[in-house]
Write a protein that holds these residues in place. Structure first.
Motif, PDB file in Angstrom:
ATOM      1  N   GLU A   1     -21.184  -3.240 -11.275  1.00 16.12           N
ATOM      2  CA  GLU A   1     -20.805  -4.438 -10.627  1.00 16.12           C
ATOM      3  C   GLU A   1     -21.676  -4.696  -9.454  1.00 16.12           C
ATOM      4  OE1 GLU A   1     -16.564  -3.697  -9.184  1.00 16.12           O
ATOM      5  OE2 GLU A   1     -16.100  -2.817 -11.013  1.00 16.12           O
ATOM      6  N   GLY A   2     -21.559  -5.616  -8.670  1.00 16.86           N
ATOM      7  CA  GLY A   2     -22.472  -6.184  -7.680  1.00 16.86           C
ATOM      8  C   GLY A   2     -22.314  -5.794  -6.309  1.00 16.86           C
ATOM      9  N   LYS A   3     -20.798  -5.721  -6.089  1.00 15.84           N
ATOM     10  CA  LYS A   3     -20.433  -5.357  -4.740  1.00 15.84           C
ATOM     11  C   LYS A   3     -19.270  -4.734  -4.768  1.00 15.84           C
ATOM     12  CE  LYS A   3     -18.735  -9.793  -3.920  1.00 15.84           C
ATOM     13  NZ  LYS A   3     -18.712 -10.985  -3.382  1.00 15.84           N
ATOM     14  N   TRP A   4     -18.590  -4.015  -3.690  1.00 11.31           N
ATOM     15  CA  TRP A   4     -17.477  -3.435  -3.703  1.00 11.31           C
ATOM     16  C   TRP A   4     -16.775  -3.824  -2.113  1.00 11.31           C
ATOM     17  CZ3 TRP A   4     -21.719  -0.217  -3.774  1.00 11.31           C
ATOM     18  CH2 TRP A   4     -21.774   0.678  -2.842  1.00 11.31           C
ATOM     19  N   ALA A   5     -15.383  -3.596  -1.928  1.00 11.55           N
ATOM     20  CA  ALA A   5     -14.850  -4.136  -0.968  1.00 11.55           C
ATOM     21  C   ALA A   5     -14.887  -2.988   0.149  1.00 11.55           C
ATOM     22  CB  ALA A   5     -13.502  -4.443  -1.075  1.00 11.55           C
ATOM     23  N   VAL A   6     -15.078  -3.425   1.494  1.00 11.38           N
ATOM     24  CA  VAL A   6     -14.647  -2.307   2.493  1.00 11.38           C
ATOM     25  C   VAL A   6     -13.397  -2.893   3.201  1.00 11.38           C
ATOM     26  CG1 VAL A   6     -15.775  -1.507   4.668  1.00 11.38           C
ATOM     27  CG2 VAL A   6     -17.447  -2.266   2.957  1.00 11.38           C
ATOM     28  N   PHE A   7     -12.775  -1.760   3.455  1.00 13.52           N
ATOM     29  CA  PHE A   7     -11.318  -1.937   4.204  1.00 13.52           C
ATOM     30  C   PHE A   7     -11.536  -1.159   5.470  1.00 13.52           C
ATOM     31  CE2 PHE A   7     -10.712  -2.204  -0.315  1.00 13.52           C
ATOM     32  CZ  PHE A   7      -9.807  -3.226  -0.536  1.00 13.52           C
ATOM     33  N   GLY A   8     -10.751  -1.994   6.569  1.00 13.13           N
ATOM     34  CA  GLY A   8     -10.695  -1.554   8.107  1.00 13.13           C
ATOM     35  C   GLY A   8      -9.285  -0.806   7.780  1.00 13.13           C
ATOM     36  N   VAL A   9      -9.435   0.570   8.428  1.00 11.14           N
ATOM     37  CA  VAL A   9      -8.019   1.333   8.489  1.00 11.14           C
ATOM     38  C   VAL A   9      -7.440   0.903   9.910  1.00 11.14           C
ATOM     39  CG1 VAL A   9      -7.128   3.677   8.779  1.00 11.14           C
ATOM     40  CG2 VAL A   9      -9.218   3.398   7.525  1.00 11.14           C
ATOM     41  N   THR A  10      -6.201   0.334   9.790  1.00  8.00           N
ATOM     42  CA  THR A  10      -5.403   0.040  10.781  1.00  8.00           C
ATOM     43  C   THR A  10      -4.264   0.858  10.799  1.00  8.00           C
ATOM     44  OG1 THR A  10      -3.965  -1.557   9.428  1.00  8.00           O
ATOM     45  CG2 THR A  10      -6.109  -2.395  10.537  1.00  8.00           C
ATOM     46  N   GLU A  11      -3.979   1.191  12.212  1.00 11.25           N
ATOM     47  CA  GLU A  11      -2.952   2.287  12.451  1.00 11.25           C
ATOM     48  C   GLU A  11      -1.623   1.410  12.552  1.00 11.25           C
ATOM     49  OE1 GLU A  11      -3.332   5.384  12.427  1.00 11.25           O
ATOM     50  OE2 GLU A  11      -5.311   5.027  11.967  1.00 11.25           O
TER      51      GLU A  11
END
Length: 121
Positions: A111-121
C-alpha cells in the motif's frame, strides 16, 4: 418432547438496543514512505520524519524512536501500543495512532500510505 423456545421466550421483556457513541479517534493525516524515510503528514500541523528502519524497530517492539521535524529537531516519540496492534505517536504534545497491520503493508510496499488518527478525549 418439549418445543424449542426462543431467547425472547426465555427472557421476557428483554430487548437489545444499541447506542452509537462518538468515536475517540479522528482521521487527521497520513503516513507515506519517501525513499528511506517515513513522512507523517498532519493536517494543519505540518510534516514530520522517521527513518524507515526506525519504524520497523518500533513495529517489532524493539524500542521507541524519536520523531523529527524537517530541520531535524526532536518533536516526539513513536512507540508500539500495549496491545501491539497500534503505532502510537506523541507529536508536539498531541497523541496520534495508526494500525500496525496497515503500517506493515506500507512497509512491504503493498500500500502507498496509511491513515493517522488523532486521539480525542
Amino acid at each position: 418432547m418439549e418445543p424449542k423456545r426462543s431467547r425472547s421466550d426465555l427472557m421476557p421483556g428483554f430487548g437489545v438496543t444499541s447506542e452509537r457513541s462518538s468515536h475517540p479517534l479522528e482521521k487527521v493525516g497520513r503516513f507515506r514512505i519517501e525513499g528511506e524515510l517515513v513522512v507523517i503528514y498532519l493536517e494543519g500541523v505540518g510534516s514530520f520524519l522517521v527513518k524507515k528502519v526506525q519504524v520497523v524497530s518500533v513495529v517489532l517492539g524493539l524500542c521507541d524512536e524519536i520523531i523529527r521535524d524537517r530541520v531535524e529537531g526532536e518533536v516526539g516519540v513513536m512507540s508500539l501500543s500495549d496491545s501491539g496492534r497500534g503505532l502510537r505517536k506523541g507529536i508536539l504534545g498531541e497523541q496520534y495512532v495508526g494500525l500496525v497491520q496497515r503500517v506493515k503493508r506500507v512497509l512491504e510496499g503493498k500500500e502507498g500510505k496509511w491513515a493517522v488518527f488523532g486521539v480525542t478525549e
